[in-house]
Design a protein around this motif. Structure first.
Motif, PDB file in Angstrom:
ATOM      1  N   CYS A 128     -20.411   7.299   5.372  1.00  0.00           N
ATOM      2  CA  CYS A 128     -20.073   7.949   6.644  1.00  0.00           C
ATOM      3  C   CYS A 128     -21.253   7.837   7.608  1.00  0.00           C
ATOM      4  CB  CYS A 128     -19.698   9.413   6.406  1.00  0.00           C
ATOM      5  SG  CYS A 128     -17.964   9.643   6.037  1.00  0.00           S
ATOM      6  N   ASP A 129     -21.473   6.654   8.084  1.00  0.00           N
ATOM      7  CA  ASP A 129     -22.601   6.357   8.965  1.00  0.00           C
ATOM      8  C   ASP A 129     -22.387   6.994  10.337  1.00  0.00           C
ATOM      9  OD1 ASP A 129     -24.910   5.319   9.928  1.00  0.00           O
ATOM     10  OD2 ASP A 129     -24.391   3.221   9.564  1.00  0.00           O
ATOM     11  N   HIS A 130     -23.451   7.525  10.907  1.00  0.00           N
ATOM     12  CA  HIS A 130     -23.353   8.289  12.146  1.00  0.00           C
ATOM     13  C   HIS A 130     -22.783   7.465  13.295  1.00  0.00           C
ATOM     14  CE1 HIS A 130     -25.196  10.086  15.884  1.00  0.00           C
ATOM     15  NE2 HIS A 130     -24.570  11.124  15.381  1.00  0.00           N
ATOM     16  N   MET A 156     -22.932  12.062   5.552  1.00  0.00           N
ATOM     17  CA  MET A 156     -23.728  11.599   6.688  1.00  0.00           C
ATOM     18  C   MET A 156     -25.088  12.293   6.715  1.00  0.00           C
ATOM     19  SD  MET A 156     -22.827  12.014  10.736  1.00  0.00           S
ATOM     20  CE  MET A 156     -21.206  11.283  10.541  1.00  0.00           C
TER      21      MET A 156
END
Length: 321
Positions: free
Chosen positions: A186-188, A108
């Protein structure tokens, strides 16, 4: 495959999962073909950006503030694609969609940090063009190599500190339900929305980071081109205006390619399906880094001239041998 993973308590308050599951592009039609396309894109991106960096390093005539900024953009493009595509290829080849909690936070940070520096790098190039056209007589005294290095370093540090705060805020969240991240990394946003405790601070941080590192740079770039347009209108000859504007065309194309897809995605998000949104996001994150060095090479006279000189020197060495 189960969407749950074993959770363990980090302390008395927060529960962190051992693993997250990245949904990736598996629900997209022709996903296999798209993964192959991404692999080819990655190879071309590596070759083109490394070529630009080596060319600028080896050519003395390109050792100036503008091409320091261009080489920085090429390096950021290398980093941003490396943070995304190899993991996607691994997911495709080994069906390895699980990622550990700490690795997810690292992923991320690096993906968002490199994207932030990429945005600021386009702003730095706009700043260079603004000075060159609006203040041509003072350009070389204002925009020195040492000052450009300081500006580039500041962009990296600002992005790193801001994104570190954003990622650290994730550690205050508990994940007691699904651990399936609806994205290709792993996008915020998709990660913090899985939390079962209050994630309002994360929502606010998302807003601030998007504003500071996406919309503020874009706004400043647009203002710089308004000023450039005014300066060009004051040039008396059409040939002079065309020559000055030509130095901006590469940058304008890069800005359009980088920002327009994100703007369309944000505006049209409620109207498009999830797989299509993932596809659009992945393309907007991988195509500009591949095209940036190609555009700057083909659309910039100094770069083309340096390439010609480089090949002439190679031919001369071959003749001597």
């Amino acid at each position: 495959m189960s969407s749950q993973s074993t959770a363990y308590p980090v302390n008395n308050t927060f529960v962190h999962p051992e693993m997250f599951y990245i949904s990736g592009l598996q629900d997209m039609p022709f996903a296999n073909c798209f993964y192959i396309f991404l692999f080819i894109t990655y190879i071309v991106t590596l070759l083109c950006n490394i070529f630009v960096i080596v060319l600028i390093y080896s050519e003395q005539s390109l050792h100036n503030p503008k091409y320091l900024a261009v080489s920085n953009l090429a390096f950021v493009d290398l980093c941003s694609t490396t943070a995304i595509i190899p993991k996607l290829i691994e997911m495709f080849l080994f069906t390895s969609n699980f990622i550990t909690y700490k690795a997810c936070l690292a992923n991320m940070f690096f993906v968002h940090c490199f994207n932030a520096v990429q945005s600021l790098s386009l702003l730095i190039l706009a700043y260079d063009r603004f000075l060159a056209i609006c203040f041509p007589l003072q350009y070389h005294s204002i925009n020195t190599n040492s000052r450009m290095i300081i500006i580039i370093f500041s962009a990296w540090m600002f992005s790193a500190v801001t994104l570190t705060i954003m990622v650290l805020l994730i550690t205050r969240l508990s994940f007691c339900r699904s651990t399936v991240v609806q994205s290709y990394f792993c996008d915020h946003g998709p990660v913090y929305s899985l939390a079962c405790n209050d994630f309002y601070p994360n929502y606010i941080m998302t807003f601030l980071v998007t504003a500071l590192l996406l919309f503020v740079p874009l706004t400043l770039i647009l203002f710089s081109y308004v000023a450039i347009g005014i300066a060009l209108s004051k040039i008396t000859t059409a040939e002079g205006r065309q020559k000055a504007f030509k130095t901006c065309t590469s940058h304008i194309i890069l800005v359009t390619m980088s920002y327009l897809p994100f703007a369309v995605i944000y505006v049209a998000a409620p109207l498009i399906s999830f797989p299509l949104r993932i596809l659009s996001n992945s393309l907007s994150a991988t195509i500009p880094p591949m095209m940036n060095p190609i555009i700057y090479t083909l659309k910039t006279d100094e770069m083309m001239e340096s390439i010609k000189k480089h090949f002439i020197r190679i031919q001369d060495k071959d003749r001597k041998i």
